[in-house]
Design an enzyme around this catalytic site. Structure first.
Site, PDB file in Angstrom:
ATOM      1  N   HIS A  49       2.873  11.704 -29.699  1.00 26.05           N
ATOM      2  CA  HIS A  49       2.333  10.374 -29.391  1.00 26.05           C
ATOM      3  C   HIS A  49       1.690   9.749 -30.619  1.00 26.05           C
ATOM      4  CE1 HIS A  49       2.069  10.862 -24.724  1.00 26.05           C
ATOM      5  NE2 HIS A  49       3.261  10.505 -25.136  1.00 26.05           N
ATOM      6  N   HIS A  62       3.340  16.820 -27.391  1.00 26.33           N
ATOM      7  CA  HIS A  62       3.070  15.409 -27.111  1.00 26.33           C
ATOM      8  C   HIS A  62       1.840  14.857 -27.839  1.00 26.33           C
ATOM      9  CE1 HIS A  62       6.188  15.965 -24.176  1.00 26.33           C
ATOM     10  NE2 HIS A  62       6.069  14.747 -23.698  1.00 26.33           N
ATOM     11  N   ASN A  83       3.134  18.960 -21.727  1.00 23.76           N
ATOM     12  CA  ASN A  83       2.808  18.072 -22.842  1.00 23.76           C
ATOM     13  C   ASN A  83       2.994  18.758 -24.195  1.00 23.76           C
ATOM     14  OD1 ASN A  83       2.093  16.034 -21.052  1.00 23.76           O
ATOM     15  ND2 ASN A  83       0.001  16.811 -20.860  1.00 23.76           N
ATOM     16  N   LYS A  98       4.752  11.167 -11.728  1.00 23.02           N
ATOM     17  CA  LYS A  98       3.899  10.358 -12.608  1.00 23.02           C
ATOM     18  C   LYS A  98       4.559   8.998 -12.789  1.00 23.02           C
ATOM     19  CE  LYS A  98       1.489  13.652 -15.570  1.00 23.02           C
ATOM     20  NZ  LYS A  98       1.364  14.168 -16.955  1.00 23.02           N
ATOM     21  N   LYS A 138      10.296  22.407 -14.198  1.00 25.80           N
ATOM     22  CA  LYS A 138       9.296  21.353 -13.977  1.00 25.80           C
ATOM     23  C   LYS A 138       8.821  21.382 -12.529  1.00 25.80           C
ATOM     24  CE  LYS A 138       7.724  16.726 -14.666  1.00 25.80           C
ATOM     25  NZ  LYS A 138       7.754  15.481 -15.392  1.00 25.80           N
ATOM     26  N   GLU A 152      -2.216  17.723 -12.598  1.00 31.21           N
ATOM     27  CA  GLU A 152      -2.518  18.116 -13.989  1.00 31.21           C
ATOM     28  C   GLU A 152      -3.979  18.497 -14.194  1.00 31.21           C
ATOM     29  OE1 GLU A 152      -0.291  15.992 -17.071  1.00 31.21           O
ATOM     30  OE2 GLU A 152      -1.923  16.430 -18.456  1.00 31.21           O
ATOM     31  N   HIS A 211      10.739   8.449 -28.231  1.00 29.19           N
ATOM     32  CA  HIS A 211       9.751   9.377 -27.656  1.00 29.19           C
ATOM     33  C   HIS A 211      10.187  10.843 -27.824  1.00 29.19           C
ATOM     34  CE1 HIS A 211       6.870  11.050 -24.818  1.00 29.19           C
ATOM     35  NE2 HIS A 211       7.876  11.613 -24.175  1.00 29.19           N
ATOM     36  N   GLU A 237      13.430  17.382 -24.742  1.00 26.13           N
ATOM     37  CA  GLU A 237      12.647  17.771 -23.557  1.00 26.13           C
ATOM     38  C   GLU A 237      13.267  19.005 -22.888  1.00 26.13           C
ATOM     39  OE1 GLU A 237       9.775  16.343 -22.858  1.00 26.13           O
ATOM     40  OE2 GLU A 237       9.854  14.288 -23.636  1.00 26.13           O
ATOM     41  N   ARG A 275       0.064  22.026 -15.508  1.00 30.53           N
ATOM     42  CA  ARG A 275       0.984  20.906 -15.759  1.00 30.53           C
ATOM     43  C   ARG A 275       0.863  20.403 -17.188  1.00 30.53           C
ATOM     44  NH1 ARG A 275       2.954  15.967 -11.841  1.00 30.53           N
ATOM     45  NH2 ARG A 275       4.280  14.992 -13.414  1.00 30.53           N
ATOM     46  N   ARG A 334       0.804  -1.234   0.000  1.00 33.97           N
ATOM     47  CA  ARG A 334       0.000   0.000   0.000  1.00 33.97           C
ATOM     48  C   ARG A 334       0.833   1.278   0.000  1.00 33.97           C
ATOM     49  NH1 ARG A 334      -2.993  -3.418   3.257  1.00 33.97           N
ATOM     50  NH2 ARG A 334      -4.753  -4.266   2.081  1.00 33.97           N
TER      51      ARG A 334
END
Ligand code: NAD
Ligand code: GLY
Length: 364
Positions: free
Chosen positions: A252, A248, A245, A143, A227, A237, A266, A185, A241, A121
């Site tokens: 993607h 992206h 992206n 993330k 960041k 987000e 990527h 990035e 945030r 947990r």
């Protein structure tokens, strides 16, 4: 020459230590956080090159390290990889009050963070990112995720690390193509919110890529600071945030159309995607064409791809790419979310973009 950037999240705040020689300091930095067995998760490539140095530092600090070595590559960020890491973590004897260490790129960081978040947990974890992409992006912000056949990063959770240790020396063993993909990035931070940083990158980015230690530390630290500021404002987000992206939605779709294969990393998809975001912004009358071309020129000068035509193999069609976009996590209420720009350093989030304009950019 090392720097520390803080991610300010109240009682879950943590430091990012950046600089050369940081692996040797890992034992001293992790000692206050570790209790009992200390699993160190890494991949086979990284294990071969950097695990011994980390274990040496942990041993000198009297820590009881248990290496867990997984296969390298995106395929490890899967339910099978999660099962393997979970069972190995259980067997390592790590306690609920203990610490789990991720040593590697975004694949190891994302998978280990996810496993740490669900193990007993929730167990604390530390990020020791070894790719440029991981040092400036994936190790910061909490993330974590795995991929499924339905899409990338769709199963995961937010689980902030307790500490991030970015040794800029380890970047010297990274293949050039991976380094450049991470640099996309870095350039993203200049484009999305800091024109002065972009000016600095135009003057010094090549030095950072070529291995100048001071330039690398500055580029990583500045990216992490940007960041960290965004994550502190909007951890989950719900707003700002999403600026991270930038490029992206396009990127993607390009990755999906090329089968998430070696044809396009990527960061390379993000590079092309950012140029598309600039061109879409120009097409919509939001941004000066000169800014868009200046940004594309910088990526090209660094050796990054900047247009669809730079991807080897058959060119994906605009219709195919729009189809992939419709499956992206960034679709909300049936509308595509884009990060557009009013200029270099001035990005904003919108879902008010005509599909025809998107298709025009994808077909150009
Ligand atoms: P990666 O982890 O697969 O690393 C790329 C390759 O470099 C691997 O083969 C690895 O073994 C090797 N490698 C790593 N460090 C090395 C070193 N110092 N020297 C030599 N080889 C080294 O890929 P990545 O680009 O670091 O990360 C990509 C992943 O990150 C994707 O799964 C993506 O979804 C994820 N990501 C997550 C976030 C986030 O916020 N969590 C953000 C961006 C990307
Ligand atoms: N890489 C995007 C984010 O962390 O939000």
């Amino acid at each position: 020459m090392s720097r520390t950037v803080d991610v300010a999240l109240a009682d879950r705040s943590y430091p990012i230590h950046i600089g050369p020689g940081m692996l040797a300091r890992a034992g001293e930095l992790l000692k206050p956080l570790a209790r009992g067995a200390l699993p160190v998760v890494t991949d086979a490539h990284v294990a071969e090159i950097h695990l011994a140095a980390l274990l040496d530092s942990l041993g000198k600090a009297g820590l009881d390290a248990h290496p867990i070595v997984l296969a390298a590559g995106e395929g490890t960020k899967s339910f099978a990889g999660l099962e393997q890491i979970s069972r190995e973590l259980l067997r390592s004897g790590v306690d609920r009050s203990g610490l789990i260490v991720a040593l590697g790129g975004g694949v190891i960081g994302d998978l280990t963070g996810f496993a740490a978040g669900i193990m007993k947990r929730g167990i604390s974890f530390a990020q020791i990112p070894t790719t440029l992409l991981a040092q400036v992006d994936s190790s910061v912000g909490g993330k974590t995720a795995i991929n499924t056949p339905e899409g990338k990063n769709l199963v995961g959770l937010f689980h902030q690390p307790r500490i991030v240790i970015a040794d800029t020396d380890v970047l010297s063993t990274l293949p050039k193509r991976e380094l450049l993909a991470g640099y996309a990035e870095v350039a993203k931070y200049g484009a999305l919110g800091d024109a002065n940083f972009f000016n600095w990158l135009e003057a010094n980015g090549a030095k950072a890529i070529d291995g100048d230690s001071e330039a690398r530390v500055y580029a990583v630290a500045h990216s992490c600071r940007m960041k960290a500021d965004i994550v502190a404002r909007d951890e989950r987000e719900t707003g700002d945030r999403a600026l991270l992206n930038l490029g992206h939605t396009f990127g993607h779709a390009l990755e999906a159309a090329t089968g998430f294969s070696d044809r396009l990393l990527h960061g390379e998809g993000v590079a092309i995607g950012m140029v598309m975001a600039f061109r879409l912004s120009v097409q919509l009358g939001l941004c000066d064409g000169q800014d868009a071309e200046r940004f594309a020129r910088h990526l090209q000068a660094c050796g990054l791809p900047s247009s669809i035509g730079d991807i080897p193999g058959v060119r994906p069609s605009a219709d195919e790419l729009v189809g992939h976009m419709a499956h992206d996590k960034k679709v909300k209420d049936g509308k595509l979310t884009f990060i557009l720009l009013r200029g270099i350093g001035q990005a904003f989030v919108t879902n008010d973009v005509p599909l025809d304009a998107v298709k025009a950019v994808l077909s150009a």
